[in-house]
Structure formats: C-alpha cells, structure tokens
Design an enzyme around this catalytic site. Structure first.
Site, PDB file in Angstrom:
ATOM      1  N   CYS A   2      16.564   3.726  -9.836  1.00  0.00           N
ATOM      2  CA  CYS A   2      17.807   4.158 -10.566  1.00  0.00           C
ATOM      3  C   CYS A   2      17.751   3.833 -12.074  1.00  0.00           C
ATOM      4  O   CYS A   2      17.301   2.963 -12.622  1.00  0.00           O
ATOM      5  CB  CYS A   2      19.167   3.802 -10.164  1.00  0.00           C
ATOM      6  N   ARG A  27      12.596   6.790 -13.322  1.00  0.00           N
ATOM      7  CA  ARG A  27      13.285   5.681 -12.331  1.00  0.00           C
ATOM      8  C   ARG A  27      13.570   6.231 -11.118  1.00  0.00           C
ATOM      9  O   ARG A  27      14.365   5.530 -10.234  1.00  0.00           O
ATOM     10  CB  ARG A  27      14.331   5.233 -13.188  1.00  0.00           C
ATOM     11  N   TRP A  74      17.755   6.987  -7.095  1.00  0.00           N
ATOM     12  CA  TRP A  74      16.558   6.863  -6.477  1.00  0.00           C
ATOM     13  C   TRP A  74      17.093   6.421  -4.879  1.00  0.00           C
ATOM     14  O   TRP A  74      17.438   5.120  -5.106  1.00  0.00           O
ATOM     15  CB  TRP A  74      15.517   6.031  -6.890  1.00  0.00           C
ATOM     16  N   ASN A 100      22.450   0.023 -10.344  1.00  0.00           N
ATOM     17  CA  ASN A 100      20.915  -0.106 -10.307  1.00  0.00           C
ATOM     18  C   ASN A 100      20.691  -1.164  -9.536  1.00  0.00           C
ATOM     19  O   ASN A 100      21.007  -2.443  -9.933  1.00  0.00           O
ATOM     20  CB  ASN A 100      19.964   0.288 -11.452  1.00  0.00           C
ATOM     21  N   GLY A 101      20.288  -1.333  -8.121  1.00  0.00           N
ATOM     22  CA  GLY A 101      19.958  -2.422  -7.572  1.00  0.00           C
ATOM     23  C   GLY A 101      20.472  -2.367  -6.079  1.00  0.00           C
ATOM     24  O   GLY A 101      20.657  -1.095  -5.332  1.00  0.00           O
ATOM     25  N   GLU A 476      -7.952   3.000  -6.698  1.00  0.00           N
ATOM     26  CA  GLU A 476      -7.188   3.724  -7.616  1.00  0.00           C
ATOM     27  C   GLU A 476      -7.394   5.015  -7.724  1.00  0.00           C
ATOM     28  O   GLU A 476      -6.462   5.813  -7.571  1.00  0.00           O
ATOM     29  CB  GLU A 476      -7.479   2.997  -8.894  1.00  0.00           C
ATOM     30  N   LYS A 480      -4.186   7.583  -7.061  1.00  0.00           N
ATOM     31  CA  LYS A 480      -4.225   8.780  -7.906  1.00  0.00           C
ATOM     32  C   LYS A 480      -3.788  10.074  -7.181  1.00  0.00           C
ATOM     33  O   LYS A 480      -2.873  10.828  -7.336  1.00  0.00           O
ATOM     34  CB  LYS A 480      -5.024   8.601  -9.073  1.00  0.00           C
ATOM     35  N   GLU A 483      -1.023  10.206  -4.653  1.00  0.00           N
ATOM     36  CA  GLU A 483       0.471  10.152  -4.942  1.00  0.00           C
ATOM     37  C   GLU A 483       1.021  11.415  -5.748  1.00  0.00           C
ATOM     38  O   GLU A 483       2.073  11.636  -5.880  1.00  0.00           O
ATOM     39  CB  GLU A 483       0.736   8.872  -5.961  1.00  0.00           C
ATOM     40  N   HIS A 499     -17.919   0.375   9.737  1.00  0.00           N
ATOM     41  CA  HIS A 499     -16.887  -0.353  10.610  1.00  0.00           C
ATOM     42  C   HIS A 499     -15.734   0.502  11.047  1.00  0.00           C
ATOM     43  O   HIS A 499     -14.668  -0.072  11.558  1.00  0.00           O
ATOM     44  CB  HIS A 499     -16.427  -1.605   9.997  1.00  0.00           C
ATOM     45  N   LYS A 598       9.099   5.005 -11.248  1.00  0.00           N
ATOM     46  CA  LYS A 598       8.032   4.492 -12.261  1.00  0.00           C
ATOM     47  C   LYS A 598       8.500   2.891 -12.181  1.00  0.00           C
ATOM     48  O   LYS A 598       7.286   2.048 -12.176  1.00  0.00           O
ATOM     49  CB  LYS A 598       8.315   4.725 -13.485  1.00  0.00           C
TER      50      LYS A 598
HETATM   51  C1  F6R Z   1       0.882   4.092  -9.246  1.00  0.00           C
HETATM   52  C2  F6R Z   1       1.929   3.229  -9.943  1.00  0.00           C
HETATM   53  C3  F6R Z   1       2.264   2.130  -9.117  1.00  0.00           C
HETATM   54  C4  F6R Z   1       2.773   0.985 -10.002  1.00  0.00           C
HETATM   55  C5  F6R Z   1       3.561  -0.179  -9.176  1.00  0.00           C
HETATM   56  C6  F6R Z   1       3.715  -1.503 -10.076  1.00  0.00           C
HETATM   57  O1  F6R Z   1       0.295   5.175 -10.252  1.00  0.00           O
HETATM   58  O2  F6R Z   1       2.083   3.281 -11.075  1.00  0.00           O
HETATM   59  O3  F6R Z   1       1.627   1.837  -7.937  1.00  0.00           O
HETATM   60  O4  F6R Z   1       1.392   0.302 -10.375  1.00  0.00           O
HETATM   61  O5  F6R Z   1       4.698   0.514  -8.731  1.00  0.00           O
HETATM   62  O6  F6R Z   1       4.193  -1.138 -11.120  1.00  0.00           O
HETATM   63  P1  F6R Z   1       4.295  -2.484 -12.438  1.00  0.00           P
HETATM   64  O7  F6R Z   1       2.775  -2.166 -12.911  1.00  0.00           O
HETATM   65  O8  F6R Z   1       5.335  -1.670 -13.271  1.00  0.00           O
HETATM   66  O9  F6R Z   1       4.612  -3.641 -11.838  1.00  0.00           O
END
Ligand code: F6R
Length: 603
Positions: A2, A27, A74, A100-101, A476, A480, A483, A499, A598
């Site tokens: 949030c 967020r 969120w 937020n929380g 990774e 990408k 997501e 395996h 994010k």
């Molecule tokens: C994926 C992504 C997330 C963050 C994860 C950790 O693209 O952005 O997987 O990497 O939520 O976030 P931080 O780096 O802010 O601790």
C-alpha cells in the site's frame, strides 16, 4: 504494501494527493481513496481499481480542500471493494485514517471495540485503528494516535486527520516506511520519496516507533518513548524527470535501457571510495562465513555473488531466501558476515532476517538502492547501488546495478583479506568497468530480440537452463517472463534437468538455454542434445558459437563475448528484453503486473 500520501498547505490537496498516489501505484493498485477536509467536513472518495478511476471520481465530485490524506491499496485483509478501500472513518465521521501494514491483533481489538458500541463498515484489519484513535481522543490528536498505536500489535505506517485539526496530519510508523517533508508553507507525507519528488528534495525518514505531526511549514517528531526529537532533513538527489517515460512505451523498457548508466554510476561512485573506507565500521577478522540474504530478483543477484565470491574469497558463501532464512534458526553468529541485498531496503522478510542475524552477533552490510531506507539505516555498512528511481514493478536496472555493487564488494573483501594486491584490485576494477559498454552492445540487439518474442509469445510454458553463473540468470530470466507476461516459466540448473524437468519436454516446449564459453560449454551442449532428442524447441543465447551450437539451436541469439565476471551484463539485458517484448505482444500491464507490488512490506 500500500501507499500513503498526505498534504497540508495552501494548494489544492486533492491534486497533490492524486499525483502522489499515481507515483506510488507500484506499491499496490487494487483500490484507492482520499479523505479531504472541506468546508462541509471530511469528504471521503474511494474507488476500486487504479488511481485513474479515483481521479475521475474526485473530479466528478467537484470537491477541494487544503488538507487531505490518500491511499493506494494492495489487499491483505478483505476483498478489494469500495468499503475496504482506505481511508477509514471513526463512528463520528470526524476522523479519517490510512494504513500500510498488518494489525495482527485486529480480531481481539475489533471484538472489544464492538462490545463498546463501535460500528465497523469494512472487513479490514485497519479499521480498528481509527476506532482506537476515536476512543483515545481528548482534544490532542498526537496523543490520541500515540495511545491508539500502543494497543496495536503488528506493522503500521498511518496518517490520521481530524475535522477539528484543519492544519495538521498525524503520522506514526512501526515496520512500514514513511517519509515527511516541509516547505515554508506546506507539509507533506508519503510512503516513499517518489511521491513527493515534484514538491520537495529534503526528507525526514521516520524511525521505528516514531510519531510525527505534519504542519504547514514544519514537522514535529517524537521518538518511541514520546520524547521530542530534533528533525534533520536528508537531501535525496533523484531527478523528478527520471519518473517520466522519455519516449519509451513503458517504464520497464526505459529502465532496461538505463542500465549502462545505472551500472556506470554504481561502479563510479564506489570506485572513488577506497576499500578501507567502504568497509570501515566492520571488523572482518573473525569472519568465517558469508551469508547473503534477499528476496526475488535481489535473491538472484545474491546467488550470482555466491558463485563469484566463494572461489574469490576462499570462504563458505551462501545465498539464502530471506523469508526462509529467518525461520530456520540459522547457525549465524559473530563469525558470520551477512550481506543483505534489497532494492527498496524495506522488504520485511529481508529486514527481519537482518534483525535476527544481528541479534545473534552477525555483522551486516546492506546493498541498497533507496537512500535512507530501513535496511540502509540498520546495516553496519551500506553499499548504495546508484540505479536511481525504478518505477516498473519488475526489477531490471536495479538487478544489474546490484550485481555491479556485489562484484565490487567481493573485490573489496578479497583485498581486505589480503587475497588481492592493490595492483590486482585495480586491474579487476578496470575489467569490471567494461560492463556498461557490454550492456549497450546487447541493447543494440533489441530488434532481433523483439523478432524472437514475436515467434514465441503464444507459448504457454517455458524452461530456462543455465550452469554456474548462468544458473541464477536463468532463474531471473524465468521470473521476468512469468511476472510480466503471466506465462509459466521455470528456471533450472541445466544439469538438474535430467532429474525431473526433462519430463516436461515435448515438441511444443520452448527451452531457453544460456550458453557461454565461460561456463561448462561441453556440459551445456550435452543438455541441449537431451532437449533436442525429445524434440524440445531450443532458443539459445550464446556468447560463443561453434558449429555444434549452430546446428542444435532452433533459434540463436549471439551475444558479445566477455570474461566470466561480466556474463551477467550480457545475458541479463537480453533476457529482460525478451520478457518485455513477449509481455508487450501479449498486451499485459507491463509496468504494473497483476497481484504484485514493488515494495513488499508484509510477510
Ligand atoms: C521482481 C522483483 C521482486 C523483488 C523482491 C525484493 O522483478 O522486483 O522479486 O526483487 O520483492 O525486493 P527488494 O529488492 O526491494 O528487497
């Protein structure tokens, strides 16, 4: 997660709240709302969906005010409906609150408040807070908020307004971030700096347990014991223009193209710091093992560091998923160096892992992008990545900047342990400084990568394979893709395929293979043969092409050759661009994929 915004001052509060919320939409974006103080009392406007829906509703309502709070949600407790959207009001309608929380004891509090006659209108955990403020209010809003949050267990960042206090917003935080700012006649509050960048450059980052009063032209802050604190603002150098798309279709595309600068800035700022200075504040002599903790993409950067550091430092190095690490009672102590990697510096799983390790005596280095974030404050030493503001929810430039910072940190640690001479350190840094140029070379391949995406965007499943350093990059690449395009993708260590995952391979299964002369090319060729023998579709990203690779690959992307430590800078941008174009062709919401946020401040 949030996002929260607050404003008090002579301007139209609703405009500042809406622009701030739009900048915080990363967020969370399932519903949003504002509370404005108007001549007719508090007006609440809330909408399901994105901020644009809320903006339209505010415009249609035609209301304005000089004090207000806003929220983008969120969902944790309760569906994303209008009733569950914030702000929430007390029974009298005079107090509004955003949060937020997560309030962990909300059930008990709700029961208690219901028995005393309070009326609840939502299913959220948050609503108990506004009724607690109502109960505690005796004319002093700061005191009421302080007493209300003292009864809550869990994590919170809140902003509260009251009709009888038309010149103040009261805020409090524990576990979730908040920043405040003041100009000569205005006061601002937000979950994160980007929301306020058009209005202020100097910020106060609230500490754990603090309560703040935001006034036109000033801030007052009290520590967790209720003692007044001196407010020192901190300058943040980000440019608000960096928050615009600058001709790119999405922030993610722009941020992928910003990588050469992000990496160069990260390396340049650290290159100017002598290693002794960067590591001052730490005592490395007792360190016998290194533990990297992180989540998601940052975890993949940590895994890259594990592969690079262990042979370099001659110490056991392990990358750990923070949410697992903190609950497994890890054997860490004074001999452990914890390196916590986080773009936001606010990811609760990573913060809790750090707090647990510190309590056992470990020393902590934070690798962080956001200046002043919780991890930056709590670590014994901080390495800042200089990626700048990242708006796209999927991490791109912050990932390669993290790797640049971790590579440099590895060299510093090797130097500090007497494993590199000064001249060797200089040469290694010199090699690393080629990274931005390599990324540029890969970005020039964008049209070819887009053409590949065109061929592949309709497939429902993908497998990504790599060995050694290319294994975390395969993870990774798969993350990408899944997501942002919602396509199921698995990253695997190529040697593990036999395996289990090999059972998935058939004539309609694309397998993305990362192939380098630097990482067991013969073994990877055998893995490609295994895919081919089962009629899988081989999409090979290769920095070294021989006739065998050419013959096996159904589709081939040639990457520039480099040394082992530079592999992340050639393979990653190609994987990011592939995921980006697949998602774009599928028409998904690239910058704000569904269900994501994010900054992840809930466990
Ligand atoms: C994926 C992504 C997330 C963050 C994860 C950790 O693209 O952005 O997987 O990497 O939520 O976030 P931080 O780096 O802010 O601790």
């Amino acid at each position: 997660m949030c996002g929260i915004v607050g404003y008090v001052g002579p301007k139209r509060a609703e405009e500042i709240l809406l622009s701030g919320l739009a900048r915080l939409e990363y967020r969370g974006y399932d519903s949003a709302g504002v509370a404005l103080l108007t001549p007719n009392g508090l007006r609440l406007i809330r909408q399901v969906g994105k901020i644009s829906n809320l903006a339209q509703a505010v415009q249609e309502a035609g209301i304005t005010g000089n004090l207000g709070i806003g929220h983008t949600r969120w969902a944790t407790h309760g569906l994303p409906t209008e009733e569950n959207a914030h702000p929430h009001c007390d029974c009298t309608g005079k107090i509004a609150l955003v949060h937020n929380g997560i309030i962990e004891n909300h059930r008990e509090l709700r029961e208690e408040l219901l028995s005393r006659g309070h009326r609840f209108r939502s299913q959220t955990d948050t609503e108990v807070l506004v009724h607690l403020v109502e109960e505690e209010y005796r004319g002093d809003l700061v005191e009421a908020v302080r007493r209300a949050v003292a009864r809550a267990v869990g994590a919170y960042a809140i902003a509260v307004v009251h009709v009888d206090h038309p010149q103040e917003i009261v805020a409090a935080r524990l576990g979730s971030p908040l920043v405040a700012a003041a100009t000569p006649d205005e006061g601002f509050l937000a979950s994160d700096v980007p929301a306020l960048l058009p209005y202020a450059r100097a910020f106060y980052f609230l500490e754990e347990g603090e309560v703040a009063q935001i006034l036109p032209g000033g801030l007052r802050v009290w520590d967790r014991h209720g003692r007044p604190k001196e407010v020192r603002l901190r300058e943040v150098p980000w440019d608000p223009l960096s928050a615009e798309k600058a001709g790119f279709r999405h922030f993610m595309e722009k941020e992928i193209h910003e990588q050469p600068r992000a990496i160069a800035d990260t390396l340049r700022s650290e290159l100017s710091t002598p290693w002794e200075e960067g590591l001052s504040g730490l005592d490395l002599s007792p360190v016998e093992h290194i533990c990297l903790v992180a989540c998601g993409t940052s975890y993949h950067a940590a895994l890259v560091a594990e592969y690079l550091w262990e042979p370099l430092l001659g110490l056991p190095v392990s990358a750990e998923i923070a949410s697992e690490f903190r609950y497994k009672n890890p054997a860490v102590g004074e001999k452990t160096l914890v390196v916590a990697v986080s773009q936001s510096g606010e990811t609760i799983d990573t913060l809790m892992a750090v707090r647990g390790a510190k309590a056992k005596g470990a020393q902590v280095i934070g690798v962080v992008n956001v200046v002043g974030s919780a991890l930056a404050r709590e670590a014994h030493a901080v390495f800042y990545t200089r990626a700048g503001l990242e708006i796209g929810v999927a991490a791109t430039k912050t990932f390669t900047a993290q790797i640049a910072a971790l590579e440099l940190l590895g060299l510093w640690l090797a130097r500090a342990r007497g494993l590199l001479r000064e001249e060797e350190l200089r040469q290694a840094k010199e090699r690393l400084s080629r990274a931005p140029r390599l990324v540029e070379e890969v970005l020039e391949l964008a049209p070819q990568i887009e053409a590949l995406a065109q061929k592949f965007y309709t497939y429902p499943n993908f497998l990504y394979l790599g060995r050694g350093l290319l294994y975390p990059l395969a993870l990774e690449g798969a993350l990408k893709l899944k997501e942002i395009s919602y396509i199921h993708a698995e990253g695997y260590a190529a040697g593990e395929m036999k395996h289990g995952p090999i059972a998935l391979i058939h004539e309609a299964m694309p397998v993305v293979v990362l192939y380098s002369a630097q990482e067991l090319p013969e073994k990877v060729l055998s893995n490609m043969q295994e895919v081919r023998a089962r009629r899988g579709i081989l999409l090979v990203l290769a920095d070294h092409v021989n006739p065998e690779v050419e013959e096996l690959a159904d589709h081939l992307l040639r990457l520039p050759p480099s040394s082992r430590e530079l592999l992340p800078f050639t393979f990653t941008p190609a994987l990011q661009l592939f995921a980006y174009h697949v998602a774009r062709l599928k028409g998904t919401d690239v910058d704000q994929p569904r269900n994501l946020a994010k900054t992840v401040t809930v466990e």
